[in-house]
Design an enzyme around this catalytic site. Structure first.
Site, PDB file in Angstrom:
ATOM      1  N   GLU A  90     -14.671 -36.822  -8.333  1.00 14.10           N
ATOM      2  CA  GLU A  90     -14.471 -35.799  -7.971  1.00 14.10           C
ATOM      3  C   GLU A  90     -15.374 -33.799  -8.162  1.00 14.10           C
ATOM      4  O   GLU A  90     -16.038 -34.419  -9.191  1.00 14.10           O
ATOM      5  CB  GLU A  90     -13.254 -34.710  -8.388  1.00 14.10           C
ATOM      6  CG  GLU A  90     -11.898 -35.473  -7.551  1.00 14.10           C
ATOM      7  CD  GLU A  90     -10.680 -34.647  -7.589  1.00 14.10           C
ATOM      8  OE1 GLU A  90      -9.297 -34.996  -6.550  1.00 14.10           O
ATOM      9  OE2 GLU A  90     -10.355 -34.687  -8.378  1.00 14.10           O
ATOM     10  N   CYS A 103     -18.205 -27.794 -10.378  1.00 10.13           N
ATOM     11  CA  CYS A 103     -17.176 -28.207 -11.568  1.00 10.13           C
ATOM     12  C   CYS A 103     -17.734 -29.829 -10.681  1.00 10.13           C
ATOM     13  O   CYS A 103     -17.936 -30.051  -9.789  1.00 10.13           O
ATOM     14  CB  CYS A 103     -16.617 -28.298 -11.972  1.00 10.13           C
ATOM     15  SG  CYS A 103     -15.879 -29.316 -13.042  1.00 10.13           S
ATOM     16  N   CYS A 110     -13.273 -42.786 -17.448  1.00 10.36           N
ATOM     17  CA  CYS A 110     -14.316 -42.986 -18.625  1.00 10.36           C
ATOM     18  C   CYS A 110     -13.827 -43.805 -20.056  1.00 10.36           C
ATOM     19  O   CYS A 110     -13.005 -43.328 -19.729  1.00 10.36           O
ATOM     20  CB  CYS A 110     -14.299 -40.851 -19.132  1.00 10.36           C
ATOM     21  SG  CYS A 110     -15.116 -40.907 -20.394  1.00 10.36           S
ATOM     22  N   CYS A 114      -9.647 -39.929 -24.898  1.00 11.39           N
ATOM     23  CA  CYS A 114      -8.729 -39.178 -24.849  1.00 11.39           C
ATOM     24  C   CYS A 114      -7.489 -39.215 -24.650  1.00 11.39           C
ATOM     25  O   CYS A 114      -7.546 -38.931 -23.375  1.00 11.39           O
ATOM     26  CB  CYS A 114      -9.849 -37.299 -25.067  1.00 11.39           C
ATOM     27  SG  CYS A 114     -11.037 -37.362 -25.332  1.00 11.39           S
ATOM     28  N   CYS A 117      -5.868 -36.409 -21.497  1.00 10.05           N
ATOM     29  CA  CYS A 117      -6.981 -36.479 -20.286  1.00 10.05           C
ATOM     30  C   CYS A 117      -7.028 -37.800 -19.713  1.00 10.05           C
ATOM     31  O   CYS A 117      -6.958 -38.524 -19.696  1.00 10.05           O
ATOM     32  CB  CYS A 117      -8.764 -36.623 -20.892  1.00 10.05           C
ATOM     33  SG  CYS A 117      -9.625 -36.454 -19.331  1.00 10.05           S
ATOM     34  N   GLY A 170     -15.137 -37.965 -16.943  1.00 16.29           N
ATOM     35  CA  GLY A 170     -16.749 -38.935 -17.537  1.00 16.29           C
ATOM     36  C   GLY A 170     -17.303 -37.295 -18.468  1.00 16.29           C
ATOM     37  O   GLY A 170     -17.281 -36.502 -18.787  1.00 16.29           O
ATOM     38  N   GLU A 171     -18.454 -38.595 -19.668  1.00 17.47           N
ATOM     39  CA  GLU A 171     -18.789 -37.755 -20.441  1.00 17.47           C
ATOM     40  C   GLU A 171     -20.225 -38.469 -19.838  1.00 17.47           C
ATOM     41  O   GLU A 171     -21.116 -39.199 -20.025  1.00 17.47           O
ATOM     42  CB  GLU A 171     -18.701 -38.779 -21.764  1.00 17.47           C
ATOM     43  CG  GLU A 171     -19.678 -38.525 -23.071  1.00 17.47           C
ATOM     44  CD  GLU A 171     -19.374 -37.280 -23.702  1.00 17.47           C
ATOM     45  OE1 GLU A 171     -18.311 -36.203 -23.175  1.00 17.47           O
ATOM     46  OE2 GLU A 171     -20.333 -36.506 -23.453  1.00 17.47           O
ATOM     47  N   SER A 202     -20.530 -30.024 -20.656  1.00 22.25           N
ATOM     48  CA  SER A 202     -19.850 -30.384 -21.975  1.00 22.25           C
ATOM     49  C   SER A 202     -19.543 -31.666 -21.765  1.00 22.25           C
ATOM     50  O   SER A 202     -19.494 -32.912 -21.237  1.00 22.25           O
ATOM     51  CB  SER A 202     -18.200 -29.836 -20.805  1.00 22.25           C
ATOM     52  OG  SER A 202     -17.552 -30.512 -21.800  1.00 22.25           O
ATOM     53  N   SER A 224     -16.105 -30.396 -26.626  1.00 16.72           N
ATOM     54  CA  SER A 224     -14.852 -30.428 -26.292  1.00 16.72           C
ATOM     55  C   SER A 224     -13.992 -30.521 -28.461  1.00 16.72           C
ATOM     56  O   SER A 224     -14.264 -32.102 -28.441  1.00 16.72           O
ATOM     57  CB  SER A 224     -14.276 -31.363 -25.750  1.00 16.72           C
ATOM     58  OG  SER A 224     -14.362 -31.511 -24.400  1.00 16.72           O
ATOM     59  N   LEU A 225     -14.039 -29.356 -29.500  1.00 18.30           N
ATOM     60  CA  LEU A 225     -13.455 -29.792 -30.308  1.00 18.30           C
ATOM     61  C   LEU A 225     -11.655 -30.630 -30.357  1.00 18.30           C
ATOM     62  O   LEU A 225     -11.228 -31.197 -30.666  1.00 18.30           O
ATOM     63  CB  LEU A 225     -13.509 -27.973 -30.662  1.00 18.30           C
ATOM     64  CG  LEU A 225     -13.875 -28.483 -32.120  1.00 18.30           C
ATOM     65  CD1 LEU A 225     -15.076 -29.148 -32.493  1.00 18.30           C
ATOM     66  CD2 LEU A 225     -13.667 -26.961 -32.071  1.00 18.30           C
ATOM     67  N   HIS A 226     -10.947 -29.595 -29.742  1.00 24.63           N
ATOM     68  CA  HIS A 226      -9.439 -29.639 -30.032  1.00 24.63           C
ATOM     69  C   HIS A 226      -8.808 -29.716 -31.076  1.00 24.63           C
ATOM     70  O   HIS A 226      -7.446 -30.350 -31.045  1.00 24.63           O
ATOM     71  CB  HIS A 226      -9.560 -31.402 -28.563  1.00 24.63           C
ATOM     72  CG  HIS A 226      -9.662 -30.617 -27.531  1.00 24.63           C
ATOM     73  ND1 HIS A 226      -9.918 -29.921 -27.048  1.00 24.63           N
ATOM     74  CD2 HIS A 226     -11.005 -31.394 -27.079  1.00 24.63           C
ATOM     75  CE1 HIS A 226     -10.489 -30.074 -25.710  1.00 24.63           C
ATOM     76  NE2 HIS A 226     -10.853 -31.756 -25.861  1.00 24.63           N
ATOM     77  N   ASN A 301      -3.463 -29.491 -18.462  1.00 24.73           N
ATOM     78  CA  ASN A 301      -2.593 -29.743 -18.046  1.00 24.73           C
ATOM     79  C   ASN A 301      -2.014 -30.765 -17.181  1.00 24.73           C
ATOM     80  O   ASN A 301      -2.600 -31.950 -17.485  1.00 24.73           O
ATOM     81  CB  ASN A 301      -4.222 -29.459 -16.102  1.00 24.73           C
ATOM     82  CG  ASN A 301      -4.806 -27.792 -16.187  1.00 24.73           C
ATOM     83  OD1 ASN A 301      -3.733 -27.399 -15.631  1.00 24.73           O
ATOM     84  ND2 ASN A 301      -5.542 -28.403 -16.556  1.00 24.73           N
ATOM     85  N   CYS A 344      -9.085 -28.864 -14.768  1.00 25.91           N
ATOM     86  CA  CYS A 344      -9.559 -29.762 -15.990  1.00 25.91           C
ATOM     87  C   CYS A 344      -8.347 -30.910 -16.058  1.00 25.91           C
ATOM     88  O   CYS A 344      -7.669 -31.187 -16.310  1.00 25.91           O
ATOM     89  CB  CYS A 344      -9.769 -28.565 -17.274  1.00 25.91           C
ATOM     90  SG  CYS A 344     -10.644 -27.717 -17.285  1.00 25.91           S
TER      91      CYS A 344
HETATM   92  N1  SAH Z   1     -16.658 -35.743 -20.801  1.00 22.75           N
HETATM   93  C1  SAH Z   1     -16.476 -33.858 -21.163  1.00 22.75           C
HETATM   94  C2  SAH Z   1     -16.322 -33.250 -20.380  1.00 22.75           C
HETATM   95  C3  SAH Z   1     -15.456 -33.802 -18.815  1.00 22.75           C
HETATM   96  S1  SAH Z   1     -13.800 -33.190 -19.481  1.00 22.75           S
HETATM   97  C4  SAH Z   1     -15.612 -33.100 -22.664  1.00 22.75           C
HETATM   98  O1  SAH Z   1     -14.465 -34.263 -22.825  1.00 22.75           O
HETATM   99  O2  SAH Z   1     -16.375 -32.544 -22.962  1.00 22.75           O
HETATM  100  C5  SAH Z   1     -14.345 -30.877 -19.528  1.00 22.75           C
HETATM  101  C6  SAH Z   1     -12.875 -31.060 -20.389  1.00 22.75           C
HETATM  102  O3  SAH Z   1     -11.697 -30.816 -19.929  1.00 22.75           O
HETATM  103  C7  SAH Z   1     -13.010 -31.336 -21.579  1.00 22.75           C
HETATM  104  O4  SAH Z   1     -12.816 -30.352 -22.821  1.00 22.75           O
HETATM  105  C8  SAH Z   1     -12.016 -31.931 -22.241  1.00 22.75           C
HETATM  106  O5  SAH Z   1     -11.655 -32.100 -23.118  1.00 22.75           O
HETATM  107  C9  SAH Z   1     -10.431 -31.659 -20.878  1.00 22.75           C
HETATM  108  N2  SAH Z   1      -9.872 -32.130 -20.515  1.00 22.75           N
HETATM  109  C10 SAH Z   1      -9.556 -33.066 -19.813  1.00 22.75           C
HETATM  110  N3  SAH Z   1      -8.597 -33.328 -20.110  1.00 22.75           N
HETATM  111  C11 SAH Z   1      -6.917 -31.910 -20.333  1.00 22.75           C
HETATM  112  C12 SAH Z   1      -6.056 -31.535 -19.638  1.00 22.75           C
HETATM  113  N4  SAH Z   1      -5.135 -32.722 -19.048  1.00 22.75           N
HETATM  114  N5  SAH Z   1      -5.491 -30.401 -19.465  1.00 22.75           N
HETATM  115  C13 SAH Z   1      -6.763 -29.579 -20.371  1.00 22.75           C
HETATM  116  N6  SAH Z   1      -8.066 -29.874 -20.244  1.00 22.75           N
HETATM  117  C14 SAH Z   1      -8.897 -31.382 -20.426  1.00 22.75           C
HETATM  118 FE1  SF4 Z   2     -13.990 -38.854 -21.246  1.00 20.96          FE
HETATM  119 FE2  SF4 Z   2     -14.479 -35.743 -21.628  1.00 20.96          FE
HETATM  120 FE3  SF4 Z   2     -12.076 -37.049 -20.753  1.00 20.96          FE
HETATM  121 FE4  SF4 Z   2     -12.592 -37.142 -23.172  1.00 20.96          FE
HETATM  122  S1  SF4 Z   2     -11.605 -35.603 -21.951  1.00 20.96           S
HETATM  123  S2  SF4 Z   2     -11.543 -39.154 -21.886  1.00 20.96           S
HETATM  124  S3  SF4 Z   2     -14.426 -37.360 -23.563  1.00 20.96           S
HETATM  125  S4  SF4 Z   2     -13.645 -36.692 -19.525  1.00 20.96           S
END
Ligand code: SAH
Ligand code: SF4
Length: 369
Positions: A90, A103, A110, A114, A117, A170-171, A202, A224-226, A301, A344
């Site tokens: 998308e 975006c 991926c 994570c 995600c 994707g990453e 990102s 993406s720290l988290h 989300n 996201c």
């Molecule tokens: N793979 C890369 C870029 C794609 S994800 C990365 O991880 O940075 C883009 C952003 O959305 C990242 O910061 C990711 O951690 C965040 N993200 C993933 N799943 C999410 C969710 N369910 N709710 C909010 N943010 C999310």
């Molecule tokens: Fe892949 Fe980014 Fe999702 Fe982690 S947050 S699974 S790196 S797309």
């Protein structure tokens, strides 16, 4: 057949040189494709007809195949593209007062898995090609113009998309060899001509590739720290087990030597009761102490089958306040397009899943993998 969307402007120059044509021919073609968004070589009227015919005999311009096109009540628009094998990726268009942000996705699925995600939960399907990455931008511009989209910058003659964030599926750094040529096309003055500050990549923290990006094509970087410590981050972002926080922070500092902006954006998804306590904020302040940065808090989300809930609004506000009081510029990401699942981490992966969801059967994604 060569898909011209796969070629960077430099590749295109080499392509023409190999056929005895001057470099300015490549620039003309590049402008037709990436500034006027044409799909038909015959339409490139400032090229002599025999040259157009020779070019059309071995090359074409093929954008991604569109499966669905949805517009949310806030103007956010989402395109779903076919990635083969019942997979889809998308792109999301986010209009604002003074700019249009797209975006884009870099992979179908991926591999990094994570915990929070939806893309990660689908597993990895395949890397997108350079042409599929650039094609998202090409097609978005083309469709928005065809639909008569408005905005002050469009009235001033600029393309609808002024900013690109690689924050879709994707990453991007795990698909480095296709992503860097795509970035080069985005930045080139004879193609999209975006400034490095208007292109943000990102990453979840692939340390060696952050260094390579700095050396080969530095653009604005979001990480993406988290989580503020390795124990929690190991759980939420499994790649942390390979590239722990100390290494990641060091890579961020190195990146800033060549970065187009003088800060790194840290993304931090707010998970109820998991990473959103005052002690986490304090630990985060210590972690980023020597990395010039901004923090972007992302309300989680939800998606079907997830174990997480988003932090309550007040907790996000007090987390933000604690960081701000410690001198860190902290914003909370506005959720856009939530009536079309464009936020996201909610982007669709398997066409099948979406069909099932549309029919009303909520099947956990893990079960359909
Ligand atoms: N793979 C890369 C870029 C794609 S994800 C990365 O991880 O940075 C883009 C952003 O959305 C990242 O910061 C990711 O951690 C965040 N993200 C993933 N799943 C999410 C969710 N369910 N709710 C909010 N943010 C999310
Ligand atoms: Fe892949 Fe980014 Fe999702 Fe982690 S947050 S699974 S790196 S797309």
């Amino acid at each position: 057949m060569i898909n011209l969307l796969d070629l960077t402007p430099d590749d295109l120059t080499a392509f023409f040189a190999a056929r005895g044509e001057k470099p300015f021919r490549a620039r003309q073609v590049s402008r037709w494709i990436h500034q006027r968004f044409v799909a038909d070589i015959a339409a490139m009227t400032d090229l002599a007809r025999p040259l157009r015919e020779r070019l059309a005999a071995e090359a074409h311009i093929v954008g991604p195949t569109l499966i669905r096109d949805t517009t949310a009540s806030d103007g956010t628009r989402k395109w779903l593209f076919d990635a083969g094998n019942a997979n889809a990726v998308e792109s999301v268009y986010i209009p604002e007062d003074d700019r249009g942000t797209l975006c884009i996705s870099s992979q179908a699925g991926c591999a990094l898995d994570c915990a929070f995600c939806s893309t990660g939960k689908q597993g990895f399907n395949r890397n997108l090609t350079t042409g599929e990455i650039v094609g998202q931008l090409w097609l978005a511009n083309r469709m928005l113009l065809a639909d008569g989209v408005t905005g002050p910058w469009i009235a001033a003659g600029r393309a609808p998309i002024t900013n690109v964030v690689m924050m879709g599926m994707g990453e991007p750094l795990a698909n480095f060899d296709a992503v860097v040529p795509a970035l080069k096309t985005l930045l080139d003055d004879h193609a999209y001509g975006l400034s490095r500050r208007r292109v943000t990549l990102s990453t979840s923290g692939l340390v060696p590739w952050i260094d390579r990006l700095r050396d080969e094509c530095p653009v604005a970087l979001a990480v993406s720290l988290h989580a503020p410590n390795d124990a929690l981050r190991d759980r939420l972002v499994p790649i942390n087990r390979k590239h722990p926080l100390a290494d990641l922070m060091a890579a961020c500092r190195r990146y800033l030597d060549r970065a187009p902006r003088d800060f790194i954006t840290f993304e931090y998804v707010m998970l109820d009761g998991v990473n959103d306590q005052p002690a986490h904020a304090d630990e985060l302040v210590r972690l980023v102490a020597d990395v010039p940065c901004k923090l972007n808090l992302i309300p989680f989300n939800p998606f079907p089958g997830t174990e997480f809930r988003t932090s309550p609004r007040e907790r996000i506000a007090s987390f933000q306040k604690r960081l701000m009081n410690a001198g860190i510029v902290t914003t909370v990401r506005k959720t856009r397009g939530d009536d079309i699942d464009a936020a996201c981490g909610q982007l669709a992966g398997r066409v099948q899943d979406r069909t099932k969801r549309r029919l009303g059967t909520r099947i956990p994604i893990a079960a359909t993998r």
